[in-house]
Design an enzyme around this catalytic site. Structure first.
Site, PDB file in Angstrom:
ATOM      1  N   GLY A   1       8.144  -2.288   1.095  1.00  0.00           N
ATOM      2  CA  GLY A   1       9.163  -2.417   2.129  1.00  0.00           C
ATOM      3  C   GLY A   1      10.501  -2.806   1.573  1.00  0.00           C
ATOM      4  O   GLY A   1      11.315  -1.965   1.176  1.00  0.00           O
TER       5      GLY A   1
ATOM      6  N   GLN B   1       6.085 -12.560  -0.521  1.00  0.00           N
ATOM      7  CA  GLN B   1       4.845 -12.068  -1.128  1.00  0.00           C
ATOM      8  C   GLN B   1       4.466 -12.968  -2.296  1.00  0.00           C
ATOM      9  O   GLN B   1       5.319 -13.335  -3.099  1.00  0.00           O
ATOM     10  CB  GLN B   1       5.007 -10.622  -1.616  1.00  0.00           C
TER      11      GLN B   1
ATOM     12  N   LYS C   1      -3.336  -3.524  13.341  1.00  0.00           N
ATOM     13  CA  LYS C   1      -4.341  -4.582  13.126  1.00  0.00           C
ATOM     14  C   LYS C   1      -5.046  -4.941  14.439  1.00  0.00           C
ATOM     15  O   LYS C   1      -5.071  -6.098  14.866  1.00  0.00           O
ATOM     16  CB  LYS C   1      -3.698  -5.818  12.509  1.00  0.00           C
TER      17      LYS C   1
HETATM   18  O1  C5P Z   1       8.730  -5.858   2.211  1.00  0.00           O
HETATM   19  P1  C5P Z   1       7.341  -5.792   1.675  1.00  0.00           P
HETATM   20  O2  C5P Z   1       7.175  -4.801   0.534  1.00  0.00           O
HETATM   21  O3  C5P Z   1       6.794  -7.171   1.320  1.00  0.00           O
HETATM   22  O4  C5P Z   1       6.470  -5.222   2.891  1.00  0.00           O
HETATM   23  C1  C5P Z   1       5.071  -5.192   2.876  1.00  0.00           C
HETATM   24  C2  C5P Z   1       4.551  -4.651   4.174  1.00  0.00           C
HETATM   25  O5  C5P Z   1       3.128  -4.685   4.164  1.00  0.00           O
HETATM   26  C3  C5P Z   1       4.991  -5.440   5.393  1.00  0.00           C
HETATM   27  O6  C5P Z   1       5.109  -4.498   6.464  1.00  0.00           O
HETATM   28  C4  C5P Z   1       3.834  -6.368   5.667  1.00  0.00           C
HETATM   29  O7  C5P Z   1       3.719  -6.703   7.028  1.00  0.00           O
HETATM   30  C5  C5P Z   1       2.648  -5.504   5.238  1.00  0.00           C
HETATM   31  N1  C5P Z   1       1.437  -6.237   4.874  1.00  0.00           N
HETATM   32  C6  C5P Z   1       1.424  -7.207   3.874  1.00  0.00           C
HETATM   33  N2  C5P Z   1       0.257  -7.858   3.582  1.00  0.00           N
HETATM   34  C7  C5P Z   1      -0.868  -7.569   4.240  1.00  0.00           C
HETATM   35  C8  C5P Z   1      -0.865  -6.581   5.240  1.00  0.00           C
HETATM   36  C9  C5P Z   1       0.322  -5.920   5.528  1.00  0.00           C
HETATM   37  O8  C5P Z   1       2.440  -7.469   3.244  1.00  0.00           O
HETATM   38  N3  C5P Z   1      -1.988  -8.164   3.927  1.00  0.00           N
END
Ligand code: C5P
Length: 231
Positions: free
Chosen positions: A208, A188, A63
């Protein structure tokens, strides 16, 4: 069976743990995302090892945001690492500079639209223009594409609207915020299932915790791939 539509976010504590996780997952996953947190604990060396020694694809989620000349030189350096995807903030001058830095390489530049952790009050605090966040995301996506972005990062709930943009023709959409039905959301908020994210226009999904906290990360990845729309 490996399916590059699934990108696994390696948000484990350090590069050593990340390498162990990829070895545990084995052939079930071919594409990994390395984030900013990992960069300070050996993330670039990890990226290099995954690419050169294990034949994996890597998405470096940095980013980047700075004046154009600085972004261009940072991306020019990163373009030597055989990375697949790199994120920059979706501001047109940043995207444009990143594309210049990536020229001559296969590195794809992705614009971040608006961070999914920000709400309207946060945008007000940053003095960002009034209006519905979804509309701002769509406008920023269109501007990032006009500036040359190979793709954008967005919530799966915005994927269909972005996919419908004329500017999105031939460009990629990558969506984090993806949860298999019944999986813990964690922090999330605006999530969709792997199937719906892809069905709405995502080319790749980033997952993740549902994978790396699973008893069997390999099986969790296999199950997610099996749930995607057939190609
Ligand atoms: O564990 P999880 O599935 O929530 O991980 C999602 C990944 O995507 C993390 O690395 C997070 O930093 C990244 N991410 C996000 N939302 C965004 C940009 C990146 O969750 N807008």
């Amino acid at each position: 069976m490996t399916d590059d539509r699934l990108i696994v976010a390696l948000d484990v504590p350090n590069a050593h743990a990340a390498l162990e996780m990829t070895q545990q997952i084995g052939d079930a996953v071919n594409f990994y995302k390395i984030g900013l947190g990992m960069l300070t604990t050996g993330g670039l060396a990890l990226a290099n090892e995954l690419i050169q020694e294990h034949g994996k694809r890597v998405f470096l989620d940095m980013k980047l945001f700075d004046i154009g000349a600085t972004v261009e030189s940072a991306v020019r350096g990163l373009a030597q690492f055989d990375l697949d995807f790199l994120t920059v903030h979706g501001d047109p001058h940043v995207v444009n500079a990143a594309k210049q830095g990536a020229a001559g390489s296969n590195l794809k530049i992705f614009g971040v639209t608006i961070l999914t952790s920000l709400d309207r009050a946060d945008l007000d605090n940053c003095l960002l223009q009034p209006g519905d966040i979804k509309d701002l995301v769509i406008t920023r996506a269109a501007k990032a594409f006009e500036a040359g972005a190979d793709g954008v990062i967005a919530s799966p709930q915005e994927a269909a609207l972005i996919r419908a943009l004329p500017e999105a023709e031939g460009r990629l959409i990558v969506t984090p915020g993806v949860r298999p039905a019944g999986a813990a959301l964690g922090d999330q908020k605006r999530v969709a299932t792997p199937y719906n994210a892809v069905n709405d226009g995502a080319d790749h999904i980033v997952v993740g915790r549902p994978i790396w906290t699973a008893t069997s990360p390999a099986q969790a990845a296999i199950d997610i791939v099996a749930s995607l729309p057939k190609t």
